[in-house]
Write an enzyme that holds these catalytic residues in place. Structure first.
Site, PDB file in Angstrom:
ATOM      1  N   CYS A  79      -1.569   2.040  -6.394  1.00  0.00           N
ATOM      2  CA  CYS A  79      -2.122   0.761  -6.943  1.00  0.00           C
ATOM      3  C   CYS A  79      -3.234   0.295  -6.335  1.00  0.00           C
ATOM      4  O   CYS A  79      -4.546  -0.002  -7.115  1.00  0.00           O
ATOM      5  CB  CYS A  79      -0.930  -0.322  -7.356  1.00  0.00           C
ATOM      6  N   HIS A 136      -2.238  -7.672  -7.628  1.00  0.00           N
ATOM      7  CA  HIS A 136      -2.552  -7.605  -6.026  1.00  0.00           C
ATOM      8  C   HIS A 136      -4.225  -7.925  -5.912  1.00  0.00           C
ATOM      9  O   HIS A 136      -4.859  -8.128  -6.910  1.00  0.00           O
ATOM     10  CB  HIS A 136      -2.627  -6.142  -5.825  1.00  0.00           C
TER      11      HIS A 136
END
Length: 338
Positions: free
Chosen positions: A128, A241
């Site tokens: 990711c 994130h």
């Protein structure tokens, strides 16, 4: 067009369902697979109730065209041959095949064409943090080759899955009710009101596996000799994130050049008015498709350096959306068996 999801009940599997419906993905039939524990669960897709089938070693994938898999590396390795033996394309969200030479590692904004050369019928979805970073760096690479990257990541609980998100919420509840977080299993330490400077296992170099993924995967995706040094940190946000990124380019770039490139880049939204306290934050990027970028500025320690801040939804662009975009590309260019 028949599509299957493997790992339907997990956080990414659930996001697959939402994204396929939201993007009106061109499929005629969707088949859901899961573990023995998940088998029999029912989910609604386009107004129709679907039942999860147990993933087994059989011929269930014989008539499937595209498989979106997010069930962990062990499951992917065990069932890859069953999934691909009749010609289905397996787009795998785990770490199982990412660095295999005969498996392309794809972020469509960067290297979509790599997905066309897949001798094993497998396309790997990157980590990711890598996905979000390379989406932002690719337009800068076109201005001047990026030689070095330094990253500090700020990764939410969602990166460790649905159970980890639930654990963080449970810890906050326990702290309010008893003053002590008793539920600690998905992370090595209490995450609530804390940050943990370790994601994934530690390697002999004292870099974690997550940090080494960013080094190796970035080079493979960007077809580059770039050197990357990362410190990946788990923070107590629930979803999305963020990363602080410092890059060194071969030729000096101005902030204006970088901003213009980012504005024009697919999958990127520039949110950058620091004098008025405008910059992207995880709360704003959660649930969104783009990677949001701000705090673009010259690196005071490097004449050829630029530093920036980015944030993106780990479950969407960092996982499920990227895989769906790969599938959309394959359909667009006619590179699936259907």
């Amino acid at each position: 067009m028949r599509v299957a999801i493997v790992g339907t009940s997990g956080a990414v599997g659930q996001e697959f369902l939402r994204i396929l419906e939201q993007r009106n993905f061109p499929l005629d039939e969707l088949v859901l697979f899961g573990s023995e524990r998940s088998a029999g669960k029912k989910y609604t897709f386009r107004g129709k109730e679907l039942t999860v089938k147990e993933l087994k070693h059989n011929d269930d994938f014989k008539d499937i065209d595209i498989v979106l898999a997010s069930a962990g590396a062990g499951v992917s390795k065990e069932f890859a041959e069953d999934i691909t033996k009749y010609g289905a394309v397996m787009i795998d969200n785990s770490s199982a095949f990412r660095m295999d030479d005969d498996v392309p590692l794809v972020v469509p904004e960067c290297n979509a064409e790599d997905a066309l050369n897949r001798p094993r019928g497998i396309i790997a979805n990157p980590n990711c943090t890598t996905i979000m970073m390379v989406v932002v760096l690719q337009p800068i690479e076109k201005l001047s080759h990026i030689k070095k990257i330094h990253i500090s990541s700020y990764q939410s609980a969602s990166g460790a899955g649905a159970a980890a998100m639930a654990e963080l919420q449970q810890q906050y509840k326990e702290l309010v009710e008893t003053g002590e977080a008793k539920t600690i299993s998905k992370f090595p330490h209490q995450l609530a009101y804390n940050v943990i400077p370790q994601i994934d296992k530690m390697t002999p170099t004292d870099y974690t596996k997550e940090e080494m993924k960013m080094y190796n995967e970035t080079r493979k995706i960007m077809h580059s000799d770039v050197r990357t040094s990362a410190t990946c940190v788990r923070v107590s946000s629930l979803r999305s994130h963020s990363e602080s990124v410092w890059i060194e380019t071969e030729a000096p770039l101005t902030v204006e050049q970088v901003r213009e490139a980012l504005v024009a880049a697919p999958g990127v939204t520039l949110v950058d008015d620091p004098q008025n306290y405008v910059y992207p934050m995880p709360l704003e990027s959660a649930g969104k498709d783009d990677v949001y970028v701000g705090r673009v500025r010259k690196d005071l320690a490097d004449d050829n350096g630029i530093t920036l801040w980015l944030t993106g939804d780990q479950i969407r662009k960092g996982a499920a959306l990227n895989a769906v975009q790969i599938a959309e590309y394959l359909i667009k260019v006619g590179s699936v068996k259907a």
